[in-house]
Motif scaffolding. Structure first.
Motif, PDB file in Angstrom:
ATOM      1  N   PRO A 157      12.106 -17.116  13.490  1.00 26.30           N
ATOM      2  CA  PRO A 157      13.559 -17.263  13.344  1.00 26.30           C
ATOM      3  C   PRO A 157      14.191 -15.997  12.757  1.00 26.30           C
ATOM      4  CG  PRO A 157      12.396 -19.162  12.431  1.00 26.30           C
ATOM      5  CD  PRO A 157      11.359 -18.132  12.735  1.00 26.30           C
ATOM      6  N   ARG A 158      15.464 -15.860  13.049  1.00 24.78           N
ATOM      7  CA  ARG A 158      16.187 -14.724  12.476  1.00 24.78           C
ATOM      8  C   ARG A 158      16.515 -14.998  11.009  1.00 24.78           C
ATOM      9  NH1 ARG A 158      20.998 -13.667  16.646  1.00 24.78           N
ATOM     10  NH2 ARG A 158      21.141 -15.936  16.398  1.00 24.78           N
ATOM     11  N   GLY A 159      16.736 -13.928  10.240  1.00 16.69           N
ATOM     12  CA  GLY A 159      17.082 -14.063   8.834  1.00 16.69           C
ATOM     13  C   GLY A 159      18.575 -13.955   8.621  1.00 16.69           C
ATOM     14  N   MET A 160      19.109 -14.724   7.658  1.00 18.30           N
ATOM     15  CA  MET A 160      20.523 -14.651   7.301  1.00 18.30           C
ATOM     16  C   MET A 160      20.643 -13.620   6.183  1.00 18.30           C
ATOM     17  SD  MET A 160      23.592 -15.542   7.813  1.00 18.30           S
ATOM     18  CE  MET A 160      23.447 -16.954   8.896  1.00 18.30           C
ATOM     19  N   ILE A 161      20.942 -12.357   6.574  1.00 23.22           N
ATOM     20  CA  ILE A 161      20.842 -11.254   5.627  1.00 23.22           C
ATOM     21  C   ILE A 161      21.970 -10.252   5.816  1.00 23.22           C
ATOM     22  CG2 ILE A 161      18.338 -11.414   5.398  1.00 23.22           C
ATOM     23  CD1 ILE A 161      18.093  -9.159   7.431  1.00 23.22           C
ATOM     24  N   ASP A 162      22.095  -9.373   4.818  1.00 19.79           N
ATOM     25  CA  ASP A 162      22.912  -8.163   4.944  1.00 19.79           C
ATOM     26  C   ASP A 162      21.990  -7.115   5.558  1.00 19.79           C
ATOM     27  OD1 ASP A 162      23.991  -5.528   4.311  1.00 19.79           O
ATOM     28  OD2 ASP A 162      25.397  -6.556   2.976  1.00 19.79           O
ATOM     29  N   GLU A 163      22.206  -6.795   6.832  1.00 23.62           N
ATOM     30  CA  GLU A 163      21.260  -5.996   7.612  1.00 23.62           C
ATOM     31  C   GLU A 163      20.992  -4.638   6.973  1.00 23.62           C
ATOM     32  OE1 GLU A 163      20.570  -4.485  12.234  1.00 23.62           O
ATOM     33  OE2 GLU A 163      22.440  -5.473  11.635  1.00 23.62           O
ATOM     34  N   ASP A 164      22.030  -3.960   6.503  1.00 27.08           N
ATOM     35  CA  ASP A 164      21.844  -2.624   5.949  1.00 27.08           C
ATOM     36  C   ASP A 164      21.015  -2.671   4.661  1.00 27.08           C
ATOM     37  OD1 ASP A 164      22.452   0.276   5.776  1.00 27.08           O
ATOM     38  OD2 ASP A 164      23.536  -0.364   3.971  1.00 27.08           O
ATOM     39  N   MET A 165      21.291  -3.675   3.827  1.00 25.06           N
ATOM     40  CA  MET A 165      20.561  -3.761   2.558  1.00 25.06           C
ATOM     41  C   MET A 165      19.084  -4.058   2.788  1.00 25.06           C
ATOM     42  SD  MET A 165      23.177  -5.712  -0.043  1.00 25.06           S
ATOM     43  CE  MET A 165      22.108  -5.417  -1.426  1.00 25.06           C
ATOM     44  N   ILE A 166      18.775  -5.012   3.658  1.00 26.04           N
ATOM     45  CA  ILE A 166      17.379  -5.376   3.895  1.00 26.04           C
ATOM     46  C   ILE A 166      16.651  -4.252   4.638  1.00 26.04           C
ATOM     47  CG2 ILE A 166      15.832  -7.069   4.947  1.00 26.04           C
ATOM     48  CD1 ILE A 166      17.326  -7.993   2.420  1.00 26.04           C
ATOM     49  N   ARG A 167      17.374  -3.511   5.517  1.00 22.70           N
ATOM     50  CA  ARG A 167      16.747  -2.362   6.171  1.00 22.70           C
ATOM     51  C   ARG A 167      16.268  -1.372   5.113  1.00 22.70           C
ATOM     52  NH1 ARG A 167      20.480  -1.034   9.266  1.00 22.70           N
ATOM     53  NH2 ARG A 167      19.635  -1.596  11.321  1.00 22.70           N
ATOM     54  N   ARG A 168      17.110  -1.119   4.109  1.00 23.99           N
ATOM     55  CA  ARG A 168      16.718  -0.185   3.056  1.00 23.99           C
ATOM     56  C   ARG A 168      15.554  -0.735   2.216  1.00 23.99           C
ATOM     57  NH1 ARG A 168      21.573   0.508  -0.222  1.00 23.99           N
ATOM     58  NH2 ARG A 168      22.856  -0.648   1.252  1.00 23.99           N
ATOM     59  N   VAL A 169      15.510  -2.064   2.031  1.00 27.88           N
ATOM     60  CA  VAL A 169      14.378  -2.670   1.323  1.00 27.88           C
ATOM     61  C   VAL A 169      13.084  -2.408   2.083  1.00 27.88           C
ATOM     62  CG1 VAL A 169      13.305  -4.862   0.648  1.00 27.88           C
ATOM     63  CG2 VAL A 169      15.718  -4.465   0.147  1.00 27.88           C
ATOM     64  N   ILE A 170      13.102  -2.662   3.412  1.00 25.83           N
ATOM     65  CA  ILE A 170      11.892  -2.479   4.224  1.00 25.83           C
ATOM     66  C   ILE A 170      11.478  -1.012   4.238  1.00 25.83           C
ATOM     67  CG2 ILE A 170      10.934  -2.671   6.551  1.00 25.83           C
ATOM     68  CD1 ILE A 170      12.800  -5.093   6.951  1.00 25.83           C
ATOM     69  N   ILE A 171      12.452  -0.120   4.393  1.00 28.47           N
ATOM     70  CA  ILE A 171      12.137   1.311   4.415  1.00 28.47           C
ATOM     71  C   ILE A 171      11.532   1.745   3.087  1.00 28.47           C
ATOM     72  CG2 ILE A 171      13.177   3.619   4.482  1.00 28.47           C
ATOM     73  CD1 ILE A 171      15.106   2.566   6.609  1.00 28.47           C
ATOM     74  N   ASN A 172      12.104   1.277   1.981  1.00 32.73           N
ATOM     75  CA  ASN A 172      11.561   1.631   0.664  1.00 32.73           C
ATOM     76  C   ASN A 172      10.113   1.190   0.512  1.00 32.73           C
ATOM     77  OD1 ASN A 172      13.599   3.034  -0.690  1.00 32.73           O
ATOM     78  ND2 ASN A 172      14.645   1.158  -1.325  1.00 32.73           N
ATOM     79  N   LEU A 173       9.828  -0.064   0.887  1.00 36.08           N
ATOM     80  CA  LEU A 173       8.477  -0.599   0.717  1.00 36.08           C
ATOM     81  C   LEU A 173       7.477   0.088   1.638  1.00 36.08           C
ATOM     82  CD1 LEU A 173       9.219  -4.426   0.322  1.00 36.08           C
ATOM     83  CD2 LEU A 173       8.766  -2.752  -1.470  1.00 36.08           C
ATOM     84  N   VAL A 174       7.880   0.305   2.910  1.00 36.49           N
ATOM     85  CA  VAL A 174       6.965   0.960   3.854  1.00 36.49           C
ATOM     86  C   VAL A 174       6.761   2.418   3.465  1.00 36.49           C
ATOM     87  CG1 VAL A 174       6.628   1.647   6.259  1.00 36.49           C
ATOM     88  CG2 VAL A 174       7.557  -0.613   5.730  1.00 36.49           C
ATOM     89  N   GLU A 175       7.823   3.071   3.006  1.00 34.81           N
ATOM     90  CA  GLU A 175       7.702   4.467   2.594  1.00 34.81           C
ATOM     91  C   GLU A 175       6.759   4.601   1.393  1.00 34.81           C
ATOM     92  OE1 GLU A 175      10.694   8.264   2.104  1.00 34.81           O
ATOM     93  OE2 GLU A 175      11.355   6.318   1.339  1.00 34.81           O
ATOM     94  N   ASN A 176       6.840   3.667   0.430  1.00 39.65           N
ATOM     95  CA  ASN A 176       5.905   3.669  -0.703  1.00 39.65           C
ATOM     96  C   ASN A 176       4.474   3.460  -0.232  1.00 39.65           C
ATOM     97  OD1 ASN A 176       7.782   4.150  -2.685  1.00 39.65           O
ATOM     98  ND2 ASN A 176       8.024   2.005  -3.284  1.00 39.65           N
ATOM     99  N   ALA A 177       4.298   2.519   0.700  1.00 39.94           N
ATOM    100  CA  ALA A 177       2.952   2.249   1.227  1.00 39.94           C
ATOM    101  C   ALA A 177       2.388   3.490   1.906  1.00 39.94           C
ATOM    102  CB  ALA A 177       2.995   1.074   2.194  1.00 39.94           C
ATOM    103  N   ILE A 178       3.221   4.221   2.646  1.00 40.27           N
ATOM    104  CA  ILE A 178       2.785   5.445   3.322  1.00 40.27           C
ATOM    105  C   ILE A 178       2.368   6.499   2.296  1.00 40.27           C
ATOM    106  CG2 ILE A 178       3.596   7.385   4.735  1.00 40.27           C
ATOM    107  CD1 ILE A 178       5.391   5.333   6.206  1.00 40.27           C
ATOM    108  N   LYS A 179       3.206   6.691   1.275  1.00 41.44           N
ATOM    109  CA  LYS A 179       2.937   7.732   0.284  1.00 41.44           C
ATOM    110  C   LYS A 179       1.641   7.491  -0.475  1.00 41.44           C
ATOM    111  CE  LYS A 179       6.854   7.590  -1.932  1.00 41.44           C
ATOM    112  NZ  LYS A 179       7.923   7.933  -2.908  1.00 41.44           N
TER     113      LYS A 179
END
Length: 696
Positions: free
Chosen positions: A582-604
């Motif tokens: 199912p789709r999420g009921m979210i603020d798309e820009d905010m959650i995009r930044r959450v995912i990018i932050n977490l994935v970027e930390n995992a990469i580093k």
């Protein structure tokens, strides 16, 4: 030892004359000991006995006075002799049966307590007559007369002895009561004097010394020791003693129940031990350690409000044995001691509390004022004079409302909302003597000082905090206006240039450079937006732009944004998202930044050629997203801390940052009603988890 002459071979027929003499003697004698000696002397003299004794007893049958006459000498009964006679001898039978008795031959009557002198090779069998002193059924004592010849006494002797006893009983009873009243008066006088002296000080050391001195004066002994109970440790500690330093037990401890003192503390009973080495309760170690020789002990508990707080011991009476008043006097002084010690302890605790409070009061970095319930200032610490620039004398003439604006809505018009159970806080402005206005935080609480209720006002100078808040606001404003707008122009210009370059003949190199510039500006833009959002989320001033969003699309876009650094580190990134999630009921820009932050930390934090896995699934009304790496992991004690602002882990990997990324993630996820946390990956590394609501 008194020598009293006696006339032998007195005819018992002179009974009337004897009774007359007895009545005269008892009419003039008041002292109990003197009275029973005179009665015994006249009885032996006129009946023809050789030996005799009188034992005066109290209403419980215990001996209170005694006299023993052998030949022409008056001797002292030992305590053991008296007790043996009452427990096993003829006198005991008379006490129990309360009637006169004639024993013509002691060798033939088991009621007579056989002693060594009764043997045939000694004085042999005897003749005995004995009678109780009865006054209206109250037993006052027992008289026993002895003749060395069997069958000497007859029924006439028995009747005469009984007549003497009947005539003397009231006198003995009155004398006993008189003696007892004098004894009680002496004890009460001594205790009253002890009470005056012991309670004359509130210093604990002085009180303890006075207790020992009073016991030493009342009961003359070689040593007096006092031990206090430590309930938590389960022992008694001797804290004071009158013995010299060489034999002093101060500082020594015994367990509750151990030794005579420990037994007294446990059982709450007073005790006299005539010979301690015949008592299995005696603790010998103290004598071994100090070299002191204990023979006899009187010990009593010190009580306060019915509970044992200590014990006191009187050791080795100077006269060889303790007197009949010993326990009563010792118990009386111990009761006084319990009250005095408790008062001294409470006083010392109060003084200590006052000192601590005064130290905290004067040493506080905050301003502290004490006012009455009308607001009139009663006390102020040194910091208050520094902050307000008023002297203490000026403050004591002022009302608390004159130096700052009181929040009466919070406190109540008459401070009715102020209590000892809670602290009320509000922000205000302090008015100084020089007219300056200082931002402050005020903490208000009721306090009890010397049994009186006051209001305590703790005033904290917020000047530095307000200045820092202003600097933060200015910084955010600068970021928003001075960086965000120009950066947006740069991004737009790069987009236009990228379109133009794509039509060039050799666009590859130039396009690569433009991609780097665009990604860098996008990253700066995300950082700025996250920083602004953190401030707004903390203040509750941000409105979420909620709409249904495909998580698969959002995750793929986030990974594509980070593709260059993924390729640079040769990482394997896998995405596991069910097709029908199912789709999420979210603020798309905010959650995009959450995912990018977490994935970027995992990469580093993943090693070169490591892996990053992104997994999503539905869990009830939420979507559960996991970002897993195979890096060094997060220590258990740091897992809550890393979601706070400006927190950076110190480790071997030296990546730098401002500690804002995970703080933003937490605030953004919680703003959506979800949760975020970190756990260990089974193969090593970390798994960052968060939940977001499912779109309806």
């Amino acid at each position: 030892m008194t020598q009293i002459p006696r006339k032998e071979n007195t005819d018992t027929r002179a009974s009337l004359e004897l009774l007359y003499h007895v009545s005269r003697e008892i009419a003039t004698a008041v002292d109990l000991q003197t009275l029973i000696q005179r009665i015994l002397y006249l009885s032996i003299k006129n009946i023809g006995a050789v030996n005799g004794s009188i034992i005066a007893v109290d209403d419980g049958g215990s001996p209170v006075a005694s006299s023993l006459m052998i030949g022409e000498e008056i001797l002292d009964f030992t305590n053991e002799q008296i007790q043996a006679t009452l427990d096993q001898g003829l006198a005991g039978w008379v006490v129990q049966n309360r009637q006169a008795v004639l024993i013509r031959d002691t060798s033939k009557d088991r009621r007579w307590l056989q002693r060594p002198d009764d043997a045939e090779d000694a004085t042999g069998a005897k003749s005995v007559v004995s009678s109780p002193f009865l006054a209206q059924d109250r037993l006052a004592g027992i008289i026993t007369l002895v003749h060395p010849e069997p069958n000497y006494f007859n029924d006439d002797h028995q009747n005469l002895v009984q007549a003497i006893a009947d005539q003397s009983a009231v006198a003995i009873l009155n004398s006993r009561l008189h003696t007892e009243s004098l004894r009680q008066a002496r004890i009460m006088t001594a205790l009253a004097e002890s009470a005056r002296i012991i309670t004359g000080s509130l210093n604990l050391s002085d009180v303890l010394q006075r207790i020992l001195e009073q016991i030493s004066q009342a009961i003359v002994t070689e040593a007096v020791s006092l031990a206090m109970l430590n309930q938590q440790e389960g022992n008694l500690e001797f804290i004071a003693s009158t013995s010299n330093l060489e034999h002093n037990v101060a500082g020594k401890k015994i367990k509750i129940g151990q030794g005579i003192a420990g037994w007294v503390a446990k059982e709450k009973k007073s005790v006299i031990i005539p010979d301690v080495y015949k008592d299995e309760r005696f603790y010998t170690e103290f004598d071994k350690e100090t070299g002191f020789k204990t023979n006899t002990i009187a010990c009593t508990p010190i009580l306060s409000q019915g509970e044992v707080i200590g014990v006191v011991e009187a050791i080795n009476p100077k006269g060889g044995a303790f007197g009949p008043d010993t326990l009563e006097v010792l118990t009386g002084i111990s009761n006084l001691a319990g009250t005095a010690i408790q008062h001294a302890q409470l006083y010392e605790a109060l003084q200590s509390a006052h000192k601590r409070y005064h130290h905290l009061f004067e040493g506080s970095i905050n301003s502290i004022l004490i006012s009455d319930w009308a607001g009139k200032i009663q006390e102020a610490n040194q910091q208050t004079t520094v902050l307000t620039q008023f002297t203490k004398e000026e403050l004591y003439l002022s009302n608390i409302g004159m130096i700052h604006r009181i929040d009466l809505e919070l406190l109540g018009n008459n401070y009715q909302n102020v209590s000892e159970d809670s602290v009320l806080a509000y922000e205000s402005i302090l008015n100084t003597k020089n007219g300056d206005e200082i931002p402050i935080t005020v903490l208000v609480q009721a306090v009890n000082i010397d049994a009186k209720s006051y209001i305590q006002w703790v005033i904290r100078d917020d000047t530095d905090r307000v200045e820092l808040d202003q600097l933060k606001d200015d910084l955010l404003s600068m970021i928003y206006h001075d960086l965000r707008s120009p950066l947006a122009n740069v991004v737009s210009s790069l987009d236009v240039l990228k379109t133009m370059v794509e039509t060039a003949e050799e666009p590859i190199v130039i396009k690569s450079l433009f991609d780097i510039a665009i990604r860098s500006t996008q990253r700066i833009q995300r950082l700025i937006n996250s920083l602004l959002d953190i401030n707004r989320l903390e203040a509750g001033q941000i409105a979420l732009d909620l709409k249904p969003v495909s998580l698969e699309k959002l995750v793929q876009e986030s990974v594509d944004t980070l593709k260059p650094i993924i390729e640079n580190r040769k990482l394997k990134v896998s995405i596991e998202i069910p097709p029908k999630l199912p789709r999420g009921m979210i603020d798309e820009d905010m959650i995009r930044r959450v995912i990018i932050n977490l994935v970027e930390n995992a990469i580093k934090y993943s090693p070169i050629e490591g892996f990053v896995n992104i997994h999503a699934a539905q869990s009830n009304d939420f979507l559960h997203i996991r970002v897993q790496d195979n890096g060094p992991g997060i220590p258990q004690e740091k897992r809550d801390e890393i979601f706070n602002k400006y927190t950076r882990l110190q480790g071997k990997v030296g990546y730098k940052g401002y500690g804002l990324g995970l703080a933003y993630c937490r605030l953004a996820i919680e703003g959506h009603g979800g949760e975020i946390w970190v756990a260990d990956a089974p193969e090593g590394g970390s798994i960052f988890n968060f939940t977001i609501p499912v779109a309806p």
